[in-house]
Design a protein around this motif. Structure first.
Motif, mmCIF file in Angstrom:
data_model
loop_
_atom_site.group_PDB
_atom_site.id
_atom_site.type_symbol
_atom_site.label_atom_id
_atom_site.label_comp_id
_atom_site.label_asym_id
_atom_site.label_seq_id
_atom_site.Cartn_x
_atom_site.Cartn_y
_atom_site.Cartn_z
ATOM 1 N N LEU A 1 -2.454 -2.836 1.028
ATOM 2 C CA LEU A 1 -1.977 -4.204 1.210
ATOM 3 C C LEU A 1 -0.847 -4.394 0.215
ATOM 4 C CD1 LEU A 1 -2.272 -7.002 2.533
ATOM 5 C CD2 LEU A 1 -3.836 -7.591 0.672
ATOM 6 N N THR A 2 0.364 -4.580 0.722
ATOM 7 C CA THR A 2 1.527 -4.697 -0.153
ATOM 8 C C THR A 2 1.583 -6.074 -0.799
ATOM 9 O OG1 THR A 2 3.045 -5.576 1.509
ATOM 10 C CG2 THR A 2 2.812 -3.164 1.396
ATOM 11 N N LYS A 3 2.417 -6.194 -1.808
ATOM 12 C CA LYS A 3 2.615 -7.496 -2.456
ATOM 13 C C LYS A 3 3.194 -8.509 -1.483
ATOM 14 C CE LYS A 3 2.969 -5.808 -7.146
ATOM 15 N NZ LYS A 3 3.757 -5.703 -8.366
ATOM 16 N N GLY A 4 3.857 -8.021 -0.438
ATOM 17 C CA GLY A 4 4.399 -8.895 0.599
ATOM 18 C C GLY A 4 3.385 -9.235 1.680
ATOM 19 N N ARG A 5 2.105 -8.885 1.443
ATOM 20 C CA ARG A 5 0.981 -9.171 2.346
ATOM 21 C C ARG A 5 1.094 -8.440 3.684
ATOM 22 N NH1 ARG A 5 1.847 -15.072 2.128
ATOM 23 N NH2 ARG A 5 1.371 -14.921 4.320
ATOM 24 N N GLU A 6 1.567 -7.200 3.644
ATOM 25 C CA GLU A 6 1.636 -6.370 4.846
ATOM 26 C C GLU A 6 0.691 -5.186 4.688
ATOM 27 O OE1 GLU A 6 4.765 -3.679 7.478
ATOM 28 O OE2 GLU A 6 5.518 -4.869 5.826
ATOM 29 N N SER A 7 0.003 -4.848 5.780
ATOM 30 C CA SER A 7 -0.857 -3.665 5.747
ATOM 31 C C SER A 7 -0.042 -2.444 6.139
ATOM 32 C CB SER A 7 -2.041 -3.830 6.703
ATOM 33 O OG SER A 7 -1.595 -3.972 8.038
ATOM 34 N N ILE A 8 -0.304 -1.355 5.442
ATOM 35 C CA ILE A 8 0.323 -0.071 5.749
ATOM 36 C C ILE A 8 -0.797 0.959 5.780
ATOM 37 C CG2 ILE A 8 1.910 1.715 4.945
ATOM 38 C CD1 ILE A 8 3.503 -0.503 3.547
ATOM 39 N N PHE A 9 -0.859 1.720 6.874
ATOM 40 C CA PHE A 9 -1.888 2.751 7.023
ATOM 41 C C PHE A 9 -1.224 4.104 7.197
ATOM 42 C CE2 PHE A 9 -3.916 -1.144 8.424
ATOM 43 C CZ PHE A 9 -5.134 -1.082 7.760
ATOM 44 N N LEU A 10 -1.674 5.066 6.423
ATOM 45 C CA LEU A 10 -1.108 6.411 6.498
ATOM 46 C C LEU A 10 -1.582 7.164 7.733
ATOM 47 C CD1 LEU A 10 -1.510 7.421 2.747
ATOM 48 C CD2 LEU A 10 0.498 6.457 3.891
ATOM 49 N N ASP A 11 -2.724 6.752 8.294
ATOM 50 C CA ASP A 11 -3.329 7.497 9.396
ATOM 51 C C ASP A 11 -3.217 6.801 10.753
ATOM 52 O OD1 ASP A 11 -5.057 5.458 8.605
ATOM 53 O OD2 ASP A 11 -6.864 6.597 9.060
ATOM 54 N N LEU A 12 -2.467 5.713 10.818
ATOM 55 C CA LEU A 12 -2.366 4.952 12.066
ATOM 56 C C LEU A 12 -0.904 4.681 12.426
ATOM 57 C CD1 LEU A 12 -5.172 2.306 11.432
ATOM 58 C CD2 LEU A 12 -5.263 4.237 13.007
ATOM 59 N N PRO A 13 -0.641 4.411 13.707
ATOM 60 C CA PRO A 13 0.727 4.065 14.119
ATOM 61 C C PRO A 13 1.211 2.781 13.437
ATOM 62 C CG PRO A 13 -0.660 4.520 16.032
ATOM 63 C CD PRO A 13 -1.567 4.473 14.836
ATOM 64 N N LYS A 14 2.513 2.594 13.420
ATOM 65 C CA LYS A 14 3.103 1.419 12.768
ATOM 66 C C LYS A 14 2.645 0.106 13.388
ATOM 67 C CE LYS A 14 7.117 3.549 10.743
ATOM 68 N NZ LYS A 14 8.539 3.490 10.505
ATOM 69 N N ALA A 15 2.131 0.141 14.600
ATOM 70 C CA ALA A 15 1.627 -1.079 15.244
ATOM 71 C C ALA A 15 0.477 -1.693 14.448
ATOM 72 C CB ALA A 15 1.171 -0.778 16.669
ATOM 73 N N PHE A 16 -0.145 -0.907 13.572
ATOM 74 C CA PHE A 16 -1.242 -1.414 12.750
ATOM 75 C C PHE A 16 -0.753 -2.052 11.453
ATOM 76 C CE2 PHE A 16 -3.530 1.083 15.742
ATOM 77 C CZ PHE A 16 -4.777 0.483 15.825
ATOM 78 N N ASN A 17 0.541 -2.056 11.240
ATOM 79 C CA ASN A 17 1.107 -2.718 10.064
ATOM 80 C C ASN A 17 1.215 -4.208 10.364
ATOM 81 O OD1 ASN A 17 1.337 -0.104 9.238
ATOM 82 N ND2 ASN A 17 3.527 -0.144 8.906
ATOM 83 N N VAL A 18 0.214 -4.953 9.937
ATOM 84 C CA VAL A 18 0.177 -6.399 10.159
ATOM 85 C C VAL A 18 0.943 -7.064 9.021
ATOM 86 C CG1 VAL A 18 -1.318 -8.420 10.405
ATOM 87 C CG2 VAL A 18 -2.059 -6.202 11.307
ATOM 88 N N LYS A 19 1.865 -7.939 9.379
ATOM 89 C CA LYS A 19 2.683 -8.625 8.372
ATOM 90 C C LYS A 19 2.104 -9.999 8.060
ATOM 91 C CE LYS A 19 6.832 -6.177 9.630
ATOM 92 N NZ LYS A 19 8.200 -6.223 10.074
ATOM 93 N N ASN A 20 2.374 -10.465 6.862
ATOM 94 C CA ASN A 20 1.953 -11.798 6.412
ATOM 95 C C ASN A 20 0.469 -12.040 6.672
ATOM 96 O OD1 ASN A 20 4.584 -12.667 5.505
ATOM 97 N ND2 ASN A 20 5.135 -12.791 7.664
ATOM 98 N N ILE A 21 -0.354 -11.136 6.163
ATOM 99 C CA ILE A 21 -1.804 -11.233 6.364
ATOM 100 C C ILE A 21 -2.337 -12.492 5.684
ATOM 101 C CG2 ILE A 21 -4.028 -10.167 5.808
ATOM 102 C CD1 ILE A 21 -2.679 -7.456 6.221
#
Length: 70
Positions: A44-64
């Motif tokens: 979970l980034t400081k910008g409230r975005e999820s980043i997953f190393l094992d999943l497609p970019k579609a799983f990067n949810v922004k502004n959680i």
């Protein structure tokens, strides 16, 4: 850069985190469901975005705004 999603769940007191699924919800209503195995590879980034190393970019949810534990 952020906090590991598995660490976040443990630090917030989720019991038996491996027995749950997690729904990450963005402010715009976009959401994705992931497993504990995914959470162990997520950030979970400081910008409230999820980043997953094992999943497609579609799983990067922004502004959680919520991570629902089921």
């Amino acid at each position: 850069m952020g906090i590991a999603l598995d660490d976040l769940m443990v630090k917030t007191g989720v019991s038996h985190p491996e027995q749950h699924i997690y729904i990450l919800k963005g402010v715009d209503g976009y959401e994705k469901t992931v497993t504990w195995e995914n959470m162990k590879n997520g950030l979970l980034t400081k910008g409230r975005e999820s980043i997953f190393l094992d999943l497609p970019k579609a799983f990067n949810v922004k502004n959680i705004v919520e991570i629902e534990v089921k």
